[in-house]
Design an enzyme around this catalytic site. Structure first.
Site, PDB file in Angstrom:
ATOM      1  CE  LYS A  95      -4.692   0.900   0.195  1.00  0.00           C
ATOM      2  NZ  LYS A  95      -5.720  -0.025  -0.300  1.00  0.00           N
ATOM      3  N   GLY A 195     -21.350   6.150   4.525  1.00  0.00           N
ATOM      4  CA  GLY A 195     -20.267   6.233   3.408  1.00  0.00           C
ATOM      5  C   GLY A 195     -20.960   5.980   2.075  1.00  0.00           C
ATOM      6  CE  LYS A 198     -12.187   6.868  -5.778  1.00  0.00           C
ATOM      7  NZ  LYS A 198     -10.857   6.492  -5.664  1.00  0.00           N
ATOM      8  N   GLY A 200     -19.929   3.028  -1.828  1.00  0.00           N
ATOM      9  CA  GLY A 200     -21.193   2.975  -1.264  1.00  0.00           C
ATOM     10  C   GLY A 200     -22.488   3.350  -2.237  1.00  0.00           C
TER      11      GLY A 200
END
Length: 373
Positions: A95, A195, A198, A200
């Site tokens: 990440k 949320g 993007k 949700g």
């Protein structure tokens, strides 16, 4: 580092009082990057390459401190290792984070400097989108770097990976509903989504199409207004209101750490299944959920659809093929629940056992030594 050529900065032993080596003891590599010309401050964490090169998105976020960024990238990269393993991918976990406000700090020059930085790692880390970055950003990064996924369709990529992330979470919800209510149908169930950005917003559509009633909240009011107008979702004022509501399923789809002691204490849902990474705020929360007879679908199990989507680019992207693989999240979630039942452990522990078993088995085949856990 200098802007060209890219030279990773040496890893400091301590950041804001945080011992990087102690905190990242499981990790293979943690690399810091500074490019003064563009203002780039980035960290890449490679947790494991036991199954293959590490793949994970780049998060662009205004962290309060460098220590917060370090903690986040270490936690996220570890989660990617387990996510890839459980999804059956020949990839490891990594990440990256870029420290700053993407609304003001993101520039072409910065993204290209970041691309040179990732390129300098020689393919040990493949990057993609995450919070604060988009497919269009990956196209810019790719102008300096060969190790980029999640690109736009126009450039041969998979485009928005949140589509299959949401699809995978939906499959995880179906498996959870089956475990609790005996059917994979969500018709008539009330699902609360915290949320609706993007991922949700796509999840709302899958649920409404399946007959569920959806209640939503988000700190960004226009996002709420959009899903209410398009899908007839019901809005509540805050996440605190949502977790106290009469829900069948609670779905955290924003930032990590959503499941705290306070949330678990008041949560009325029977199932937790969401897209957010690292939902458990501390070890032991999964046991608190179990004590309250709330079924937790491990986040990295159900939210792996996006990883499956961007990983498919490495073979020449096919949406149908990627979606078929993401549909397998239903069976994977079932397997997690079955192991949890037979071994008398929580689903979080069961998911870890399945992922670690695959890492050990494949690691042996690849000649990679992994300690037994």
């Amino acid at each position: 580092m200098s802007a060209d050529p890219a030279v990773p900065a040496p890893v400091p032993s301590s950041v804001d009082g945080v011992d990087v080596f102690e905190l990242g003891a499981e990790h293979e590599q943690v690399v810091f990057c500074n490019d003064h010309a563009t203002g780039l401050r980035a960290i890449v964490a490679i947790h494991s390459t036991a199954l293959g090169p590490s793949l994970g998105g780049t998060r662009f976020y205004p962290y309060a401190s460098t220590a917060d960024a370090v903690r986040d990238v270490l936690n996220l990269s570890r989660g990617m290792t387990y996510k890839a393993a459980l999804a059956g991918l020949d990839l490891g976990g990594g990440k990256a984070v870029i420290i700053g406000d993407p609304a003001t700090a993101k520039t072409e020059a910065l993204l290209r400097a970041y691309g040179r930085f990732v390129q300098s790692l020689g393919g040990r880390y493949l990057t993609a989108c995450d919070v604060g970055t988009y497919s269009e950003d990956m196209d810019v990064v790719a102008r300096e770097c060969s190790f980029v996924t999640g690109r736009t369709v126009a450039h041969g990529g998979a485009g928005d990976s949140s589509v299959l992330t949401a699809y995978g979470v939906f499959q995880g919800m179906r498996a959870s509903a089956e475990a609790v209510w005996g059917t994979t149908s969500l018709s008539g169930r009330t699902v609360g989504i915290a949320g609706v950005g993007k991922v949700g917003r796509h999840l709302v559509k899958y649920l409404v199409d399946d007959g569920a009633r959806v209640v939503v909240t988000d700190v960004h009011q226009p996002a709420v207004d959009a899903v209410v107008a398009e899908h007839g979702a019901t809005a509540v004022g805050s996440t605190d209101d949502l977790v106290r509501a009469e829900l069948d399923i609670y779905s955290p789809c924003a930032m990590g750490g959503a499941l705290t002691d306070d949330v678990v204490e008041v949560l009325r849902a029977r199932v937790v299944c969401g897209a957010a990474n690292n939902q458990l705020s501390h070890p032991g929360i999964e046991k608190a959920l179990a004590e309250r007879e709330i079924l937790y679908a491990p986040d990295y199990c159900v939210n792996s659809g996006g990883l499956i989507q961007v990983a498919d680019e490495l073979e020449g992207f096919s949406f149908d093929r990627a979606q078929q693989r993401a549909a397998g999240i239903l069976e994977t979630t079932r397997a997690v629940f079955e192991l949890a039942r037979t071994d008398s452990v929580t689903p979080a522990e069961a998911a870890d056992r399945l992922a670690e078993r695959r890492m050990r088995d494949v690691g042996r085949l690849r000649g990679v030594w992994l300690p037994a856990r």
